[in-house]
Scaffold this active site. Structure first.
Site, PDB file in Angstrom:
ATOM      1  N   SER A 690      43.680 125.600  59.240  1.00 35.32           N
ATOM      2  CA  SER A 690      42.358 125.296  58.689  1.00 35.32           C
ATOM      3  C   SER A 690      42.325 125.249  57.167  1.00 35.32           C
ATOM      4  O   SER A 690      41.286 124.917  56.589  1.00 35.32           O
ATOM      5  CB  SER A 690      41.337 126.328  59.184  1.00 35.32           C
ATOM      6  N   LYS A 733      33.293 132.439  59.351  1.00 39.64           N
ATOM      7  CA  LYS A 733      33.662 131.906  58.030  1.00 39.64           C
ATOM      8  C   LYS A 733      32.427 131.681  57.161  1.00 39.64           C
ATOM      9  O   LYS A 733      32.431 131.977  55.954  1.00 39.64           O
ATOM     10  CB  LYS A 733      34.442 130.604  58.201  1.00 39.64           C
TER      11      LYS A 733
END
Length: 819
Positions: A690, A733
């Site tokens: 990511s 996140k």
């Protein structure tokens, strides 16, 4: 009454003259010639016959009855062959019976019966034996003598003097009659010998009977020897057991053991168990009663029976089905956590409607400190069940779950059965904590053993190795907790309903602290609510500058630290002391702030990009640095990056090289420089795809000298063509970005559907920008005066100079260094 044998005999011998004698019918006795026998006579006819004989010639004819049960025999009931005897002595006994001593003289055959004055007179014909003397006779005599000696050795009733007297007889017929009188034969067999007139035939028949008797006596002797040995062993055991009982009686242990067995038997009768368990208990208790209380095996059997009895086979807690009350309890104990609360209420609603439903198996997955374990305890309170918790962290032995077999010394059931016994209920809330922390070694895989426990189709007959009985776990409400699913095997995940718990927002932490943590720490530290008070700004200051976590554990520790210091002041200044904790006074109690709240970086910097990462403890900010220097085209990756993350960096560089002309870079720019990619906090391993867009943005910024906006964070996987692929853990996140003061986050377009899971309070402060291509990321992240400034037409390419690496950029720092 002549039979075929008698007719043949009559043909062979002649009858000289007729003789009349009184008849004495005998029961179970056959008298042979030349043999003296005592007889007890009780029948009136027989007594009269003896009296008649005694008053005349003292001779009487003796013949056996065919059926000894007949008291008043007729001629048909009496054998025709018998023995003519002489009455030697007659003695009347007090009870009216007569004892007679009679000696047999010779054989005779009844020809006619005469009924005279209450007894029978019989007309007989005397049978003369033919004289024989040949080798066959001699052989028969010797064989019978040897056989009779062996018979006498086996039969203790025959003395040595009898043997000597018998062996001294030389006449074959007399020898046969004498031996036949001493044999324990049936009446019919003796009668057959009596009726055999020929001495050789008589000897031959007698020899067969004698051998048969010897064989029987030998068998009897073997049986007696065997029985004697067994009796000796039994007597020895009995003697030793009696000694043990005497010792135990002196010590008092036997009486105690009997009392224990009596109590145990009462418990067995009162306890309701499964049919299989009941049969097993009966067998084991029967064995236990036969054992010595001091034996090791008795202790093993007793322990086994105790385990079966102590288990709550059909003992269940009374469950609550009031959804409103359950919802109040869940909200009292926990703030937020809407998904798991909703699932619990759904379960209660279904149970109320169906009255019978297998216990659900939930897996709460989330970072530490978000309340997974405490939620399980709250569920037990809301549903009215008992609560037990088993920590699986570090468990690596399959026997911890399923138990050891009873053949092992010190064997015990597995933890599942042990904790059910502890709960004393067959339907508790069973919390399997840290299910992702189990490991595997040569002793087995405990996660594989859990497959049966957590499978609703199998746990109705869970078989523990120690009990070796099927136990029903279908009513147990299993709740497992984990920080991540990565370490949980896929088959085990498939058996659980997974509910993810994200980290708390600032507002949620503030409410948790006000409603739960502050009250709890005030009580634990011996304070009163009047002694201390926290303002909302003070709690927010602790959250922002002294903690950086998804849960609230560190927040609780900091609050506890303040309460301890306040407790000290209360002790020094008196119980009436009251202290208000404000944001300005936090540093006085907790020291220098540990974290910087607000912007991730104070200035926009070239080559420095803020990425987002997901960890077991929640989301984290991930700073990525890139610097370029003169070199030969090498790419250096540092910061303890994993293999996947290194590949992402290479993919990002390949994308930048493919877009060199569009970025106003010469085709061979990479041949003259080295690129160094570093992710700070190098001691911590980092991996995952990511960070692709973050790495690409930092590389482009370092090469083009355009700074990256410090208020922006980003996440997404990159392809060689520049597409941005979806990632996981978006909620965690975004919450990490919110904690770090980020105002805008670039996310993959395919993750747009996950925005619904993010609290609206966070979305008001953090702007989410979905992107599909790295070009969109660069336009959002880099500081450009004009969007066309970055992407130039292919004909407008500027030569790349090393001096450009140190050229000041607009509105940004010149150095590319660590944040």
């Amino acid at each position: 009454m002549l039979n075929s044998i008698e007719k043949n005999i009559q043909d062979e011998i002649g009858v000289d003259e007729k003789f009349y004698y009184p008849l004495l019918p005998l029961r179970d006795v056959v008298v042979f010639p030349n043999v003296v026998v005592p007889l007890f006579v009780g029948r009136k006819k027989s007594i009269k016959a003896l009296e008649y004989a005694l008053s005349h010639e003292k001779e009487v004819f003796l013949s056996a009855q065919a059926d000894a049960g007949v008291d008043d025999p007729t001629p048909k009931d009496i054998y025709s062959f018998g023995t003519l005897g002489t009455v030697l002595q007659l003695l009347k006994l007090p009870d009216g019976t007569v004892k007679a001593l009679i000696e047999g003289k010779e054989r005779g055959k009844i020809d006619n019966f005469v009924d005279k004055q209450g007894f029978f007179m019989v007309e007989i014909s005397k049978c003369e034996e033919p004289a024989v003397s040949d080798q066959e006779t001699e052989a028969l005599v010797r064989s019978i003598g040897t056989s009779f000696e062996e018979y006498a050795k086996l039969n203790t009733k025959i003395g040595k003097e009898i043997v000597s007297a018998v062996t001294a007889i030389e006449d074959p017929g007399r020898l046969a009659d004498t031996i036949a009188g001493h044999l324990a034969l049936k009446v019919s067999e003796k009668q057959g010998i009596l009726e055999t007139i020929d001495p050789n035939k008589r000897l031959e028949r007698l020899y067969g009977e004698l051998e048969n008797e010897v064989d029987i006596l030998r068998l009897e002797q073997r049986l007696r020897t065997r029985v004697k040995k067994q009796m000796e062993k039994t007597q020895k055991d009995y003697y030793l057991n009696e000694q043990i009982r005497a010792i135990q009686k002196e010590m008092g242990t036997k009486d105690d053991f009997k009392a224990e067995l009596a109590d145990l038997e009462k418990k067995i009768k009162r306890k309701r168990v499964s049919k299989e368990a009941h049969q097993r208990i009966k067998q084991e208790f029967k064995k236990l009663k036969m054992m010595s209380p001091m034996s090791a095996e008795a202790a093993v059997v007793r322990n086994y029976i105790d385990w079966i009895i102590d288990l709550p086979w059909f003992d269940k807690s009374r469950k609550k089905f009031d959804i409103a009350d359950a919802e109040v309890i869940l909200n009292e104990d926990h703030y937020g956590l809407e998904k798991p609360k909703e699932r619990i209420l759904e379960y209660l609603a279904v149970q109320r409607l169906t009255k019978k439903m297998r216990g659900p198996i939930l897996c709460l997955v989330g970072p530490p400190g978000v309340g997974k374990t405490s939620l399980a305890k709250s569920v037990a309170r809301a549903t009215g069940r008992k609560y037990v918790r088993l920590s699986l962290g570090g468990v690596r032995d399959e026997a911890e779950i399923r138990g050891h077999r009873r053949t092992y010394i010190g064997a015990m059931p597995g933890k599942i059965i042990q904790f059910l016994k502890k709960a004393k209920s067959n339907n508790p809330v069973f919390c399997l904590d840290e299910v992702d922390k189990m490991s595997t070694d040569f002793r087995g895989d405990p996660s594989a053993a859990l497959l049966e426990v957590l499978d609703p189709e199998q746990n109705v007959a869970f078989n523990d190795h120690y009990l070796d009985l099927d136990y029903d776990l279908s009513d147990v409400f299993f709740i497992t907790t984990a920080n991540s699913l990565y370490n949980i095997p896929i088959p085990l995940q498939d058996r659980m309903e997974i509910i993810r718990l994200a980290g708390y927002t600032e507002i949620e932490k503030l409410n948790i602290a006000k409603q739960f943590l502050v009250k709890k720490q005030i009580e634990l530290n011996g304070l009163l609510p009047e002694n201390i008070a926290f303002t909302d700004k003070a709690i927010l200051s602790i959250i922002r500058t002294y903690t950086s976590e998804a849960g609230v554990r560190n927040l609780e520790r900091e609050i506890s630290s303040i309460c301890r210091k306040v407790a000290k002041e209360v002790v020094l200044n008196g119980e009436s002391t009251r202290i208000n904790i404000k944001a300005q006074s936090i540093q006085k109690y907790l020291g220098v702030p540990k974290y910087r709240y607000g912007r991730t970086e104070e200035k926009d910097i070239v080559g420095l990009t803020t990425g987002l990462a997901w960890t077991d403890v929640g989301g984290e900010l991930l700073q990525t640095e890139v610097t370029v220097m003169p070199g030969k085209g090498q790419l250096s990756l540092t910061g303890k990056l994993g293999e996947v993350m290194q590949e992402s960096a290479q993919a990002a560089l390949s994308y930048v090289r493919s877009k060199a002309r569009a970025l106003k870079l010469p085709d061979d720019f990479y041949e003259k420089i080295d690129i160094h990619v570093h992710v700070p906090e190098g001691a911590i391993p980092k991996d995952g795809p990511s960070a692709g867009v973050t790495l690409a943005t930092s590389i482009v910024s370092a090469l083009t000298r355009y700074p990256v906006r410090c208020s922006i964070a980003m996440t997404g996987e990159i392809t060689l063509r520049g597409r941005v692929l979806p990632i996981g853990g978006l909620k965690e996140k975004i919450m990490a970005a919110h904690r770090g003061g980020v105002t805008k986050v670039l996310i993959p377009m395919d993750n747009k559907k996950d925005i619904a899971d993010i609290p609206k309070k966070i979305l008001r402060k953090v702007e989410l920008v979905p992107v599909e291509h790295v070009d969109e990321v660069l336009k959002e992240a880099l500081i450009l005066e004009d969007e066309q400034e970055l992407f130039a037409p292919e004909g407008d390419i500027q030569p790349f100079c090393f001096s450009d690496l140190t050229k000041p950029e607009k509105g940004a720092e010149t150095a590319v260094t660590a944040h």
